[in-house]
Design a protein around this motif. Sequence first.
Motif, PDB file in Angstrom:
ATOM      1  N   CYS A   1       8.862   2.284   5.059  1.00 25.71           N
ATOM      2  CA  CYS A   1       7.452   2.671   4.932  1.00 25.71           C
ATOM      3  C   CYS A   1       7.076   3.625   6.050  1.00 25.71           C
ATOM      4  O   CYS A   1       6.377   4.615   5.823  1.00 25.71           O
ATOM      5  N   SER A   2       7.547   3.339   7.243  1.00 25.17           N
ATOM      6  CA  SER A   2       7.141   4.208   8.340  1.00 25.17           C
ATOM      7  C   SER A   2       7.774   5.597   8.172  1.00 25.17           C
ATOM      8  O   SER A   2       7.100   6.614   8.385  1.00 25.17           O
ATOM      9  N   ALA A   3       9.024   5.665   7.732  1.00 22.26           N
ATOM     10  CA  ALA A   3       9.652   6.979   7.497  1.00 22.26           C
ATOM     11  C   ALA A   3       8.962   7.707   6.346  1.00 22.26           C
ATOM     12  O   ALA A   3       8.730   8.913   6.405  1.00 22.26           O
ATOM     13  N   PHE A   4       8.600   6.962   5.313  1.00 24.37           N
ATOM     14  CA  PHE A   4       7.939   7.597   4.167  1.00 24.37           C
ATOM     15  C   PHE A   4       6.553   8.117   4.546  1.00 24.37           C
ATOM     16  O   PHE A   4       6.168   9.234   4.199  1.00 24.37           O
TER      17      PHE A   4
ATOM     18  N   TYR B   1       0.830  -1.200   0.000  1.00 23.52           N
ATOM     19  CA  TYR B   1       0.000   0.000   0.000  1.00 23.52           C
ATOM     20  C   TYR B   1       0.873   1.262   0.000  1.00 23.52           C
ATOM     21  O   TYR B   1       0.592   2.228  -0.712  1.00 23.52           O
ATOM     22  N   THR B   2       1.940   1.226   0.770  1.00 24.31           N
ATOM     23  CA  THR B   2       2.845   2.379   0.808  1.00 24.31           C
ATOM     24  C   THR B   2       3.511   2.577  -0.555  1.00 24.31           C
ATOM     25  O   THR B   2       3.652   3.700  -1.043  1.00 24.31           O
ATOM     26  N   TYR B   3       3.879   1.465  -1.165  1.00 22.11           N
ATOM     27  CA  TYR B   3       4.460   1.547  -2.508  1.00 22.11           C
ATOM     28  C   TYR B   3       3.460   2.203  -3.469  1.00 22.11           C
ATOM     29  O   TYR B   3       3.805   3.101  -4.248  1.00 22.11           O
ATOM     30  N   ALA B   4       2.208   1.763  -3.398  1.00 24.72           N
ATOM     31  CA  ALA B   4       1.164   2.300  -4.279  1.00 24.72           C
ATOM     32  C   ALA B   4       0.939   3.790  -4.004  1.00 24.72           C
ATOM     33  O   ALA B   4       0.673   4.572  -4.926  1.00 24.72           O
ATOM     34  N   ARG B   5       1.071   4.168  -2.748  1.00 21.15           N
ATOM     35  CA  ARG B   5       0.888   5.565  -2.376  1.00 21.15           C
ATOM     36  C   ARG B   5       1.968   6.420  -3.056  1.00 21.15           C
ATOM     37  O   ARG B   5       1.667   7.475  -3.632  1.00 21.15           O
TER      38      ARG B   5
ATOM     39  N   TYR C   1       5.107  11.745   4.218  1.00 22.30           N
ATOM     40  CA  TYR C   1       3.923  11.959   3.393  1.00 22.30           C
ATOM     41  C   TYR C   1       2.831  12.678   4.187  1.00 22.30           C
ATOM     42  O   TYR C   1       2.137  13.561   3.683  1.00 22.30           O
ATOM     43  N   HIS C   2       2.725  12.304   5.429  1.00 20.51           N
ATOM     44  CA  HIS C   2       1.703  12.870   6.298  1.00 20.51           C
ATOM     45  C   HIS C   2       2.017  14.327   6.643  1.00 20.51           C
ATOM     46  O   HIS C   2       1.140  15.181   6.661  1.00 20.51           O
ATOM     47  N   ASN C   3       3.291  14.605   6.899  1.00 16.69           N
ATOM     48  CA  ASN C   3       3.662  15.944   7.382  1.00 16.69           C
ATOM     49  C   ASN C   3       4.035  16.939   6.293  1.00 16.69           C
ATOM     50  O   ASN C   3       4.075  18.137   6.552  1.00 16.69           O
ATOM     51  N   CYS C   4       4.369  16.462   5.110  1.00 16.92           N
ATOM     52  CA  CYS C   4       4.860  17.376   4.077  1.00 16.92           C
ATOM     53  C   CYS C   4       3.952  17.313   2.853  1.00 16.92           C
ATOM     54  O   CYS C   4       3.782  16.247   2.265  1.00 16.92           O
ATOM     55  N   SER C   5       3.398  18.459   2.479  1.00 12.65           N
ATOM     56  CA  SER C   5       2.555  18.453   1.280  1.00 12.65           C
ATOM     57  C   SER C   5       3.444  18.369   0.041  1.00 12.65           C
ATOM     58  O   SER C   5       4.599  18.788   0.069  1.00 12.65           O
TER      59      SER C   5
ATOM     60  N   GLU D   1      12.185  14.678   6.207  1.00 13.48           N
ATOM     61  CA  GLU D   1      12.870  14.357   4.946  1.00 13.48           C
ATOM     62  C   GLU D   1      14.266  13.796   5.199  1.00 13.48           C
ATOM     63  O   GLU D   1      14.674  12.811   4.576  1.00 13.48           O
ATOM     64  N   ILE D   2      14.943  14.411   6.146  1.00 13.50           N
ATOM     65  CA  ILE D   2      16.288  13.922   6.482  1.00 13.50           C
ATOM     66  C   ILE D   2      16.214  12.494   6.998  1.00 13.50           C
ATOM     67  O   ILE D   2      16.991  11.628   6.601  1.00 13.50           O
ATOM     68  N   ASN D   3      15.243  12.245   7.871  1.00 14.44           N
ATOM     69  CA  ASN D   3      15.114  10.881   8.399  1.00 14.44           C
ATOM     70  C   ASN D   3      14.845   9.864   7.295  1.00 14.44           C
ATOM     71  O   ASN D   3      15.373   8.755   7.321  1.00 14.44           O
TER      72      ASN D   3
END
Length: 562
Positions: A513-516, A451-455, A520-524, A479-481
Amino acid sequence: MDIKTTVFEAVKEALIKAEMAVPEDLCGYFETPADTKNGDIALPCFRLAKTLRAAPPVIAAKIKENLTLPAGIEKAEAVGGYLNFFAGADIYSQMLEGIGKDFGKTDIGKGKRLVIDFSSPNIAKRFHLGHLGTTVIGNAVRNIYKFCGYDTVAINYLGDWGTQNGKQIVAYKKWSSRERLESEGIKELERIYVLFGKEAEKDPSLNDQARAAFRELESGNKEYLEIWQLFKDISLREYTQTYKRLGIEFDVWDGESLYTDKMPAIVQELRDKDLLKIDDGASIVDLSEWNMPPALILKRDGSTLYPTRDIAAANYRFNTYNFDVCAYVTSAGQSLHFAQWFKVTEMMGREWAKGLVHVPYGTMSFGGEKLASRTGNIILLNDVFDEAVAKAKAIIEEKNANLTDKDGVSEAVGIGAVIFGALSNSRIKDTDFTWEGALSFEGNTGPYVQYTYARAASVLRKTEGDEGEDGAYAPNEDEINLIKQLYAFPERVKAACADNEPSYVARFMLDTCSAFNKFYHNCSILRESGATRRFRIKLTAATKQILGDCLDMLGMRRTEEI
Ligand code: ARG
């Protein structure tokens, strides 16, 4: 451009300048601190302290004194035995730029060949839960080696030669027919095999008949060979379907039967080298010196055994494929068998014995149930897949009813969930599946990574044609993380290859996935323009590429859309 390499070079220089010895594996000493307040990369000086005979804080300070800060690194701090390095934001932009399409590929396998023996079911039995581990772990290990530059040869060492084939022939002649076999397939073979077991309990002479039938087969009885070939064809028909579903291909299908005529030479060699002992009529190789029970080479009646065949097969494989590594993926229950015959090849003086590796794994069960094949009460792999696919479909219906290829995606996600479930724990641990556990889109599961890949794929589709603009950009913490996480990829794959451990790749995916998802959640992205947009799209693309490589390695399908 990578922080670790940059810092490593600088530390090396500093050690030389301070006239301190540089350990050969210094690069492996570096760590990424869990908390960024301890820097972006750190050198723990404890191991150095041993070789250099000074306290860790003293060493940290001494290195710092002699250090020339490399470009991109803003400062170094010696704290309690650690030397912590802080990078400027710039270095992360450069690192992101450095993720090319071959990122993570190493050349550790260059010019080397892996032969890998996996799946290898015994013919006339359907695929059951007991085959899941060897099949998916074997495939993943093969893919990981490939990614690391090895040339690979995947062998399906079909169990197509043994007394069980004698039993099947007797049972077939008594209770079945070609017509029934053709129409019922492998199920019919299984039915008569189970029936044989039950009948033989009442009438033990059936076992003698089975042994006689196998001897006939070995001496080339034409009728028996034809029946046996039929068993094999029917079994392969079914296996091929399952492999297709899993996207697994083998290069070689040499089963146990191929080695019948290759064993006498091995037995003779063992005898000539004075390695064979007669024990109660049987021929064995004594392994007491290594605290192992003897390896059984010939039974009292002179017939060969499982180890004999494996020795002959390995010998043949080396002569045919000239392997550097020859791996065998089986349940941990066979560990002793492999340790024993590996030792025998060493005693025979085979140089290549050091390339033999056993890759064992723990038991897999479903909701606490293991397979129980002797009672005929088995959990079939295809049933497991069907159920997983149906459940995945129900979830997809609920979450995204408008999806175009619902069936294709359900198949990919359902099967992916089972594969990921089988690969995400260190392989030696026992795994118990539950549907909720394997199919949840939120937990540490296959659906979650797909699902993360698809996102990521969806972001890239939506931004296509408007990739932002070049320009300076200072990445934020999320982003750095994520970039740091992506840079762990090469090491993780290398380690997965060295330890034959697909779970490292699975774990790496979960962390990625968790870092992405945090990013994704915090950065538009879609609402941004200019350099910010460009940077974030690039980061998304890099994540997608690396997750895609990982999915490929684990043998899961890339889901562009869920
Ligand atoms: N056919 C065997 C089984 O089902 C596995 C074979 C593993 N490979 C080998 N070379 N022994 O248990």
